[in-house]
Design a protein around this motif. Structure first.
Motif, PDB file in Angstrom:
ATOM      1  N   UNK A 142     -14.048 -26.953  -1.600  1.00  0.00           N
ATOM      2  CA  UNK A 142     -13.354 -26.119  -0.572  1.00  0.00           C
ATOM      3  C   UNK A 142     -14.660 -25.145   0.110  1.00  0.00           C
ATOM      4  N   UNK A 143     -15.721 -24.647  -0.673  1.00  0.00           N
ATOM      5  CA  UNK A 143     -16.463 -23.763  -0.315  1.00  0.00           C
ATOM      6  C   UNK A 143     -17.352 -24.769   0.588  1.00  0.00           C
ATOM      7  N   UNK A 144     -17.919 -25.700   0.021  1.00  0.00           N
ATOM      8  CA  UNK A 144     -18.838 -26.747   0.893  1.00  0.00           C
ATOM      9  C   UNK A 144     -18.389 -27.190   2.365  1.00  0.00           C
ATOM     10  N   UNK A 145     -17.059 -27.604   2.233  1.00  0.00           N
ATOM     11  CA  UNK A 145     -16.382 -27.885   3.372  1.00  0.00           C
ATOM     12  C   UNK A 145     -16.147 -26.811   4.691  1.00  0.00           C
TER      13      UNK A 145
ATOM     14  N   UNK B  37      -9.059 -14.370  -8.683  1.00  0.00           N
ATOM     15  CA  UNK B  37      -8.249 -14.748  -7.711  1.00  0.00           C
ATOM     16  C   UNK B  37      -9.336 -15.287  -6.677  1.00  0.00           C
ATOM     17  N   UNK B  38      -9.293 -16.595  -6.031  1.00  0.00           N
ATOM     18  CA  UNK B  38      -9.943 -16.866  -5.049  1.00  0.00           C
ATOM     19  C   UNK B  38      -9.560 -16.216  -3.620  1.00  0.00           C
ATOM     20  N   UNK B  92      -4.146 -20.848  -4.503  1.00  0.00           N
ATOM     21  CA  UNK B  92      -5.042 -19.765  -4.089  1.00  0.00           C
ATOM     22  C   UNK B  92      -5.834 -19.901  -2.739  1.00  0.00           C
ATOM     23  N   UNK B  93      -6.175 -21.125  -2.495  1.00  0.00           N
ATOM     24  CA  UNK B  93      -6.959 -21.584  -1.377  1.00  0.00           C
ATOM     25  C   UNK B  93      -5.932 -21.907  -0.151  1.00  0.00           C
ATOM     26  N   UNK B  94      -4.790 -22.507  -0.608  1.00  0.00           N
ATOM     27  CA  UNK B  94      -3.821 -22.567   0.418  1.00  0.00           C
ATOM     28  C   UNK B  94      -3.415 -21.290   0.872  1.00  0.00           C
ATOM     29  N   UNK B  95      -2.922 -20.436   0.186  1.00  0.00           N
ATOM     30  CA  UNK B  95      -2.584 -19.320   0.407  1.00  0.00           C
ATOM     31  C   UNK B  95      -3.515 -18.397   1.362  1.00  0.00           C
ATOM     32  N   UNK B 316     -11.459 -18.379 -12.404  1.00  0.00           N
ATOM     33  CA  UNK B 316     -11.157 -18.326 -10.873  1.00  0.00           C
ATOM     34  C   UNK B 316     -10.445 -19.417 -10.365  1.00  0.00           C
ATOM     35  N   UNK B 317      -9.376 -19.291  -9.569  1.00  0.00           N
ATOM     36  CA  UNK B 317      -8.636 -20.209  -9.055  1.00  0.00           C
ATOM     37  C   UNK B 317      -7.375 -20.830  -9.838  1.00  0.00           C
TER      38      UNK B 317
END
Lengths: 373, 324
Positions: A142-145, B37-38, B92-95, B316-317
């Motif tokens: 996620x971070x690298x992209x 929480x990311x 969390x990333x999608x949100x 995390x995550x």
């Protein structure tokens, strides 16, 4: 699974309910803007499907979204979230563009495959890097992209402004490609079926996108490496126990994801712009996230979702023209809301639906027993 | 010599200005990510705050009401993130992505509808912005060599929100390392099950962390539109939220190293405009895009363990599910 929902609820009703909620919120925003949402929908649908050229543009945008949606979906199967579709498509365009600039004068039968290969190869590289970093160095995809999106943007700006720009020109655009690198339009073909898509840039890339759908389906569900990718996505320990090296599948999935995102450039660069321009990827890579989430990472779902977003993009610009209070950015809002409701909040209605559908099934034997007793 | 010193002071001064929103957003991210929480929605919360601040300041004519609006909007976005990821255990990333994209669209839509300026909200008039504050004796100190001019050029003459940003770092460090809240915050990000066993509700801790995140992002947003800038422009955060996230990772989720990373990234940004067209020894003319890409490249290298190692909070995550 104690709380398993019936398949038609899980795959049909739940996504539809989530989507309906996204549109409901959009409707509320339209009301706040002082417009009639139903009238807006009517204008939007007409703008997207009302006449031949509208169909052409809708399908043209949908082509972009099929590519980027497939890219995100394929990575999802490996349990990876590829936010880098935007950068991969941008760099893919560089590959296609360089091939087109070098060989554009030749015969399309030779040049076009080279350009498509260029897009795929460059996209693959931009997908391979985060995949490799995740597999071998443990850096989160996620971070690298995200970071690589910015690197791609800087790199492209540099190349456009300093290298590829037409000598003496002030506009950061490459020279026009030769006629050999023009993706053939589909108007001639569609005319046979009585559809006239006018001057829309709809081109052969749509066919390529649909072929990719079939290939992705075959890869994910009918091939051994695809199966292994899915196992890694479900459970890494299980994969390792089965003798699969998870890292290799991560690299494979990310590279293929990069290929698919890179191919988006074929539609946009070879089919519409016919030269390299700054920022042609225009956020379409991010739309892929919404498309993949809505399409439940299945190629068929991706096509449907891409069509919906194609219609939103085309109809949205028509709507902005007819209803000045609603600007074109409304499409971006809808995109965000779809990601929110179909992605992050996908389980919001689950307890509610479980309450309706599962209890009733549990209750059935009890009722029978009661009747017997 | 005096000229070089003055140039250095000016670069430092613009570094401070450019670092302020990064610092605020990075400290915001620190609370959220330390709680497990990311938060890739720093960008969206800042942008939402920037729009709210500009809109409220333009409408009411008060910078303070602008700041208040920014705090409210950014806070609500943080709570939405919490609702999706803590209550509904969504990704969390999608949100975060959803919030970033929705806000990127909603800002210009509302700006168009309410202010009719092609997606912009201009802010002008007395009292609508946080203006530069001259600290006491700044002018008098200018006469004193070195320290005096440093005080006058770099320390003095910023708006209130810059000082708030500077204050946020020691405050964050204090809260995270010296208070009970901070101890629980770090524990909930490392081992939520243990925190739960100790009778502390995990969900509430994470919500509280997100509240702080929301408020700090709000200040960062207000800084962009009614501090440093004079109004809201579409995409005005321009990746600053992601840059703050990079700084947070670069600083290994600790306040002071994160501050240093922010300053480093801001310095690169400040130098970039000055180095345009300048030929350096050995390297030749450095493309500005290379400097722009530098923070992102450094973060990738760091994450890959090529320069040091960044270890994220353990939990995390992952949404926390209480075992039954």
């Amino acid at each position: 699974m104690r709380d398993a929902l019936p398949a038609w609820v899980e795959l049909g009703l739940l996504p539809l309910l989530n989507l309906a909620f996204a549109f409901l919120v959009t409707g509320v925003i339209v009301v706040i803007l002082g417009e009639n949402p139903l009238e807006a929908v009517e204008l939007l649908v007409y703008g997207a499907f009302g006449y031949g050229e509208a169909w052409g543009y809708t399908l043209f945008y949908a082509t972009n979204f099929i590519f980027t949606g497939l890219a995100v979906a394929l990575a999802f199967h490996a349990g990876l979230f590829n936010i880098g579709g935007e950068g991969q498509a941008y760099i893919g365009g560089l590959g296609a563009g360089l091939a087109a600039l070098a060989f554009g004068g030749g015969s399309p039968f030779l040049v076009l495959p080279l350009c498509v290969l260029g897009a795929a190869l460059f996209g693959a590289v931009w997908g391979f890097i985060p995949g490799w970093l995740q597999a071998k160095r443990g850096s989160h995809v996620v971070i690298t992209t995200i970071m690589l999106n910015f690197v791609a943007a800087s790199l492209m700006t540099y190349l456009m402004v300093n290298v590829l720009i037409v000598r003496g020109s002030q506009i950061p655009e490459s020279a026009g490609f030769g006629p050999g690198a023009d993706m053939p339009g589909l108007n001639g073909l569609l005319n046979l079926f009585g559809l006239d898509v006018g001057r829309s840039p709809l081109n052969l890339s749509l066919v390529l996108a649909l072929v990719c759908c079939v290939l992705v389906w075959a890869f994910v569900w009918k091939s051994r490496p695809g199966y292994e990718v899915r196992v890694v996505g479900q459970s890494e320990p299980a994969a390792r126990y089965a003798g699969i090296v998870p890292g290799n599948k991560v690299i494979l999935a990310m590279t293929l994801s990069g290929v698919l995102a890179g191919l988006m450039a074929v539609n946009e660069v070879l089919g519409a712009q016919h030269r390299l321009v700054l920022g042609f990827s225009g956020g379409y890579g991010f739309v892929g996230i919404a498309v993949a989430l809505m399409g439940r990472s299945h190629p068929f779902g991706v096509v449907l979702a891409a069509l919906l977003f194609g219609a939103l993009y085309q109809g949205g610009s028509e709507l902005a023209f007819d209803m000045p209070a609603i600007s074109r950015d409304m499409v971006v809002v809808i995109q965000g809301l779809v990601i929110l409701f179909a992605g992050a909040l996908e389980h919001m209605f689950r307890p509610f639906l479980t309450g309706i559908f599962v209890r009733r099934r549990d209750a059935a034997p009890a009722v029978r027993e009661a009747a017997r007793g | 010599m005096a000229d070089v010193w003055l140039q250095a002071l000016l670069v430092t001064d613009s570094t401070v200005r450019l670092a302020a929103p990064l610092v605020l957003a990075a400290m915001a991210g620190l609370f959220s990510e330390r709680s497990g929480v990311v938060d890739i929605a720093l960008e969206g919360k800042m942008l939402g705050g920037a729009f709210a601040a500009a809109a409220a300041a333009a409408y009411t004519g008060s910078a303070w009401l602008g700041l208040l609006a920014a705090l409210v909007v950014s806070y609500l976005l943080a709570m939405l993130h919490g609702f999706a990821t803590i209550t509904n255990r969504g990704d969390q990333v999608v949100s975060g992505m959803a919030i970033n994209i929705a806000v990127a669209g909603l800002g210009p839509v509302l700006a168009d509808a309410w202010f009719h300026q092609a997606g912009r909200v201009p802010v002008f008039g007395a009292g609508t912005r946080f203006t530069e504050i001259d600290l006491p004796f700044a002018e008098a100190a200018r006469a004193v060599p070195l320290m005096g001019s440093f005080y006058a050029e770099v320390v003095s003459g910023h708006n209130l929100l810059v000082y708030l940003a500077a204050l946020s770092v020691p405050l964050t460090a204090f809260v995270v390392y010296q208070t009970r809240f901070g101890l629980r915050l770090r524990a909930v990000g490392e081992n939520p099950a243990a925190v739960d066993t100790a009778g502390i509700p995990v969900a509430r801790m994470r919500y509280e962390a997100l509240m702080v995140t929301g408020l700090l992002c709000g200040v960062a947003g207000a800084y962009l539109s009614i501090g440093q800038g004079a109004g809201f422009v579409r995409d005005m955060t321009a990746g600053k939220g992601y840059l703050a996230l990079a700084a947070l990772i670069f600083g290994k989720w600790r306040p002071v190293p994160t501050l240093l990373a922010c300053l480093l990234f801001a310095l690169a940004d400040a130098l970039q405009t000055r180095l345009q067209g300048v030929t350096l020894p050995v390297i030749g003319e450095l493309p500005t895009q290379a400097i722009q890409a530098l923070p992102y490249l450094l973060t990738i290298l760091l994450l890959a363990g090529f320069v040091g190692r960044a270890v994220a909070p353990k939990a995390i995550g992952q949404p926390y599910v209480k075992e039954r």
